[in-house]
Design an enzyme around this catalytic site. Structure first.
Site, PDB file in Angstrom:
ATOM      1  N   PRO A 787      37.982  36.704  35.708  1.00  0.00           N
ATOM      2  CA  PRO A 787      37.902  36.570  37.159  1.00  0.00           C
ATOM      3  C   PRO A 787      39.221  36.098  37.764  1.00  0.00           C
ATOM      4  O   PRO A 787      40.013  35.391  37.118  1.00  0.00           O
ATOM      5  CB  PRO A 787      36.832  35.507  37.337  1.00  0.00           C
ATOM      6  CG  PRO A 787      37.009  34.614  36.140  1.00  0.00           C
ATOM      7  CD  PRO A 787      37.441  35.532  35.007  1.00  0.00           C
ATOM      8  N   PHE A 805      43.285  32.290  38.230  1.00  0.00           N
ATOM      9  CA  PHE A 805      43.016  33.368  37.263  1.00  0.00           C
ATOM     10  C   PHE A 805      42.659  32.787  35.899  1.00  0.00           C
ATOM     11  O   PHE A 805      43.268  31.826  35.445  1.00  0.00           O
ATOM     12  CB  PHE A 805      44.250  34.267  37.139  1.00  0.00           C
ATOM     13  CG  PHE A 805      44.208  35.230  35.985  1.00  0.00           C
ATOM     14  CD1 PHE A 805      43.232  36.213  35.915  1.00  0.00           C
ATOM     15  CD2 PHE A 805      45.146  35.152  34.957  1.00  0.00           C
ATOM     16  CE1 PHE A 805      43.177  37.103  34.847  1.00  0.00           C
ATOM     17  CE2 PHE A 805      45.111  36.037  33.889  1.00  0.00           C
ATOM     18  CZ  PHE A 805      44.124  37.016  33.838  1.00  0.00           C
ATOM     19  N   HIS A 806      41.650  33.390  35.255  1.00  0.00           N
ATOM     20  CA  HIS A 806      41.270  33.052  33.879  1.00  0.00           C
ATOM     21  C   HIS A 806      41.312  34.337  33.058  1.00  0.00           C
ATOM     22  O   HIS A 806      40.512  35.245  33.260  1.00  0.00           O
ATOM     23  CB  HIS A 806      39.856  32.467  33.863  1.00  0.00           C
ATOM     24  CG  HIS A 806      39.464  31.876  32.539  1.00  0.00           C
ATOM     25  ND1 HIS A 806      39.619  32.530  31.342  1.00  0.00           N
ATOM     26  CD2 HIS A 806      38.908  30.672  32.223  1.00  0.00           C
ATOM     27  CE1 HIS A 806      39.188  31.775  30.353  1.00  0.00           C
ATOM     28  NE2 HIS A 806      38.747  30.641  30.853  1.00  0.00           N
ATOM     29  N   SER A 807      42.229  34.409  32.099  1.00  0.00           N
ATOM     30  CA  SER A 807      42.377  35.629  31.304  1.00  0.00           C
ATOM     31  C   SER A 807      41.332  35.683  30.192  1.00  0.00           C
ATOM     32  O   SER A 807      40.565  34.732  29.975  1.00  0.00           O
ATOM     33  CB  SER A 807      43.775  35.702  30.692  1.00  0.00           C
ATOM     34  OG  SER A 807      43.855  34.866  29.553  1.00  0.00           O
TER      35      SER A 807
END
Length: 949
Positions: A787, A805-807
């Site tokens: 997300p 941001f979360h990868s």
């Protein structure tokens, strides 16, 4: 003029209607007099608001008119003082007119009227400037009391058709006006629309007119009074009976009239309240199991084995064993009290033992309620009461979470230090059990031999319904976050619109009780299915209307589904129903946790499929209900038992009404003020942070949002990204940490992609207004969805972009490569200064790092020399970076806090570090976290913050 009939000499006599006219004239004079004086003397000042003045705003609000300016305030207060005498007289005369033998409703309305009058005096003479807290308390009290006053006056109206007509018109207009009033207030407060406050003010003045006008209708009723007080027509004793009275008698024969007819018994009301509290405890215990179990796979990063305890709820299957069923029915009080172990679980510090205590409590609670329902199944009125208590208990649970910002205060993850009310909750639970089990169950009951319908379908229907209630309605903000799409706000927000969800639930309960035949129909099922489809398919307001329709449907159909299941052997229908419920719970988790569970890809990102199965299961229950003879048997018992049963129903509806008023008060008190300020506006500095919060469960299995709040506040963070923040799932307690932190610290909040978007969550909290935000789901062909929030903030008058941001996971190499390319393009395309608050899963200067920090993205690392990073990174462009710090996590989560300081409106600067004594005080990080720090939080890795030229 002396009265026509008299028992003695009367010195002065006049019609009671003049009391009403005096009240009406003086009350209107108070408001209109202040309006005329204010417009004449201070027009431009009183139409001015926080955003606009004349000519965009051209009409003053009530509060601005009667506020602190002299002489408007004095005019208003003088006339309100003069209103008090006629007001008290009006309330007392209304009681004399409507008092009836063997009923206490008129006494209750008398008390409400007096309380409402005193509350009016409170907000009149204590302005928001004098004491904002007490002004709000009196104002909320007045508004809440208006609801029972209006409804009570309508219910008690004498048989005067003209008066009843006007009351319905004015009372209805008052409540209908609340809808546009709320809409335009949000347009003004949230969207800052020019002219919206003027329209809001016009509706606000209309409410004043309707409110006073509603009481003015008593002039028609008081014509029957002559003072010194004598009733010359006998209206107060109910002697005369005209056509309107005959109509009223017919109304009493209808279900609604039978429900509220007759006297009021406080012991029975207390029984109903205790029964509802038992329902509240059931839902509190059941909803606590998921979040207690979640702690273990969370820290094991996969299945731990403790997950099997979710099956504790299938204990009603034991009712299939006759000897056990008999033992449970004879010892219902003991079984109910045994379930209280879950409420005492907070006393156990060891997470494993606490989970076992919760699991035992859940099994006993489900067994106790299953046996209770079954014991009353031969008596429809008592069974209806138990089902109502269970349903209203869910409403109460949702209100408790609404008031405590999505945490249930008696959960085992709560204690006194983080906002728990465990001791009070336990004490009330014991009292409620002792109160409601003081009488033995209704004789011996054996499973029905009824062969019509299908016990299998009935069990499936119960399991589907239970899952739907828990998944979607155990928290009032769950479905609101399903339809959330970011800023500008284009749909509902958790507060105040959580109260809308609760109202829909209450309305559904009432509908199911009074229109049970239609509630079990396929037509109504079609309505529920369409509502579910709208919720699943649409966002913003349209999606929320579907959510409200579904909430209404689920509570309305609850009596039908549950009573049908109890027509068959309870061990089978309830045991299987709870088992199906557990399977559905796991399915709802598999949609997002597919990377960590066996068979996960089958349900990957398929919430729509889960909703479809849920509605099919409920449809199975409807099929069984329509095929069985439950309706005909209950109706064949004759009219002799109708009235007592419906009278019993009234006490549960009184409790429901009180809870609805409470939810309205909570919604008012939680409405966001939107007057937030950054910590150091004089230096135009912005302190940003990124933190992976581990779903707000700390290392010792306690809810951690208060500890998070404290450290964020002490670090003076203006903008922070929170990762692993989506808790709106059964296994996580259907919580939302961002609501508590944002409201407590005064921050705007974007929850990020909703729980139906299948991510672990990314949220943005900001002291600065969020002008626009867009949610992104980055490419994730192999692993979990990544997300991102791309938001534009108004920082000191300049637009600055922030991306949270979360990868993907380390194992999903191709996912992370695609995500880095997507994000690099997104950042590079922004023409504004930009700050990235992220979780990248890469080493500095290696691999995907060079895609994030590249010519394409134009981004720079906050400290390229910091080699000891893997997950969290702060990048920036087009804004001056002045400081960087890393703060230890304590025992809150498994990840540190990273912080960056920036100055708006200045160029980027260099990577040259400077000593702290050369940094202005307003640009420094707090001293509190140096050395040993506080509560386990300290500057670590470098031991001190870094500052740059």
């Amino acid at each position: 003029m002396a009265p026509k009939y008299k028992d003695g000499d009367v010195v002065v006599a006049f019609s009671g209607k003049w009391i009403t006219w005096a009240h009406t004239i003086v009350a209107y004079s108070a408001f209109l007099g202040a309006l005329v004086v204010g417009v004449y003397l201070h027009y431009y000042k009183i139409v001015q608001n926080a955003h606009y003045g004349y000519p965009q705003e051209w009409f003053p609000s009530v509060s601005a008119t009667i506020g602190d300016r002299y002489p408007e305030r004095s005019v208003f207060q003088l006339f309100i003082a003069l209103t008090s005498g006629p007001r008290f007289a009006l309330v007392v005369l209304w009681y004399i007119l409507t008092a009836r033998p063997n009923t206490t409703l008129s006494k209750f309305i008398l008390g409400v009227g007096l309380f409402r009058t005193l509350s009016c005096g409170g907000w009149t003479y204590i302005t928001s400037t004098d004491d904002h807290h007490w002004h709000d308390i009196f104002m909320v009290s007045y508004l809440v009391a208006t609801v029972p006053w209006t409804i009570g006056c309508l219910a008690l109206s004498p048989p005067h058709p003209k008066a009843i007509k006007y009351r319905k018109i004015l009372g209805g207009a008052f409540f209908v006006t609340l809808i546009p009033l709320t809409y335009f207030f949000i347009q003004h407060k949230v969207h800052k629309v020019p002219g919206a406050y003027t329209i809001y003010a016009l509706f606000e003045w209309c409410m004043i007119l309707f409110d006073v006008g509603f009481d003015a209708v008593t002039a028609l009723d008081f014509e029957s009074f002559e003072l010194v007080i004598k009733d010359v027509t006998g209206a107060s004793k109910g002697r005369n009976k005209d056509v309107a009275s005959a109509v009223l008698e017919k109304e009493k024969e209808k279900p609604l009239g039978q429900t509220f007819r007759g006297g009021f018994s406080w012991p029975e009301a207390l029984d109903a309240a205790a029964d509802v509290y038992n329902g509240f405890v059931f839902w509190s215990v059941l909803t606590s199991l998921g979040v207690s179990v979640w702690y273990f796979p969370l820290w094991h990063m996969g299945l731990s084995g403790y997950e099997v305890i979710v099956m504790a709820s299938v204990s009603p299957a034991l009712l299939g064993i006759k000897s056990l069923r008999t033992a449970v029915l004879k010892n219902l009080r003991a079984v109910h009290l045994a379930s209280m172990v879950a409420l005492l679980a907070y006393l156990v510090n060891t997470p494993e033992l606490r989970l076992f205590a919760v699991g035992f409590g859940v099994s006993m609670s489900c067994l106790a309620w299953g046996a209770t329902w079954f014991s009353e199944s031969a008596q429809p009125a008592k069974l209806e009461a138990r089902i109502s208590a269970w349903s209203i208990g869910l409403v109460m649970s949702s209100i408790a979470k609404f008031a405590c910002r999505t945490n249930n205060p008696i959960w085992p993850i709560m204690h006194a230090e983080n906002g728990g009310w465990n001791k009070l909750g336990f004490a009330l639970a014991v009292f409620a059990v002792l109160r409601t089990t003081r009488r033995s169950p209704s004789g011996s009951v054996e499973p029905s031999s009824n062969k019509k319908g299908s016990p299998l379908l009935a069990a499936l229907g119960f399991g589907g319904l239970l899952f739907a209630l828990h998944w979607l309605l155990s928290d009032s903000s769950t479905m609101i976050l399903w339809v959330w799409e970011g800023f500008p706000v284009r749909g509902p927000i958790a507060a105040p619109h959580g109260a809308w969800t609760i109202s829909a639930m209450g309305a559904g309960i009432c509908f199911g009780l009074f229109y049970d035949g239609f509630a079990r129909s396929w037509t109504f099922y079609g309505f529920g299915a369409i509502a579910a489809a709208v919720l699943t398919t649409y966002s913003n307001w349209v999606g929320f209307y579907g959510a409200l329709g579904l909430a209404f449907y689920l509570l309305a159909v609850t009596p039908t589904i549950l009573s049908t299941a109890l027509r068959y052997p309870p061990g089978f229908t309830l045991g299987l129903g709870f088992f199906v419920y557990n399977l559905m719970v796991l399915a709802s988790i598999w949609t997002v946790a597919y990377a960590f569970v066996p068979g996960g890809p089958l349900l990957r990102e398929r919430t729509n499929l889960v909703v479809t199965i849920m509605m099919l299961l409920i449809g199975a229950g409807i099929f069984s209900a329509t095929a069985s003879s439950i309706g005909s048997k209950s109706r064949s018992r004759g009219k002799a038992n109708i009235f007592p049963g419906r009278k019993l129903r009234s006490y549960y509806l009184y409790v429901l009404g009180g809870l609805q008023l409470l939810s309205m008060a909570v919604a008012y008190l939680r409405f966001p003020p939107y007057n937030y300020q950054p910590y150091h506006p004089e230096d135009k500095v912005v302190t940003t942070g990124i933190w992976t919060v581990h779903f707000s469960l700390d290392n010792d299995m306690w809810s951690s949002e208060r500890r998070m709040r404290d450290v964020i506040k002490e670090l003076e963070v203006d903008v922070i990204g929170l990762l692993e923040s989506d808790l709106q799932r059964i296994i996580m307690g259907n919580r939302d940490t961002t609501q508590f932190i944002a409201e407590d610290l005064g921050m705007y909040v974007d929850f990020g992609p909703g729980p139906n978007k299948h991510t672990w969550g990314a949220a943005l909290l900001s002291k600065f207004p969020i002008l626009n935000s867009t949610h992104h789901l980055l490419p994730s062909p192999g692993g979990e969805l990544a997300p991102a929030i791309h938001a534009t903030l108004d920082m000191y008058g300049e637009m600055v972009d922030v991306v949270v941001f979360h990868s993907g996971q380390e194992e999903d190499i191709e996912d992370r490569r695609l995500q880095s390319e997507y994000l690099s393009k997104l950042m590079g395309d922004s023409p504004r200064p930009l700050i990235l608050l992220s979780y990248l899963v890469t080493k500095p200067l290696e691999g995907n790092y060079n895609t994030h920090v590249s010519e394409r993205s134009q981004m720079k690392d906050i400290d390229p020399s910091d080699w000891d990073r893997w997950c969290e990174y702060i990048l920036y462009k087009g804004i001056k970076r002045t400081g960087y710090a890393r703060v230890s996590r304590s025992t809150i989560t498994d990840t540190e806090i990273q912080l960056g300081k920036f100055v708006v409106g200045q160029p980027e600067g260099s990577n040259k570090q400077i000593a702290e004594d050369k940094v202005p005080q307003g640009l420094r990080f707090p001293e509190l976290f140096k050395g040993e720090g506080v509560r386990g939080h300290r500057y670590h890795v470098f031991d001190i913050p870094r500052y740059y030229n």
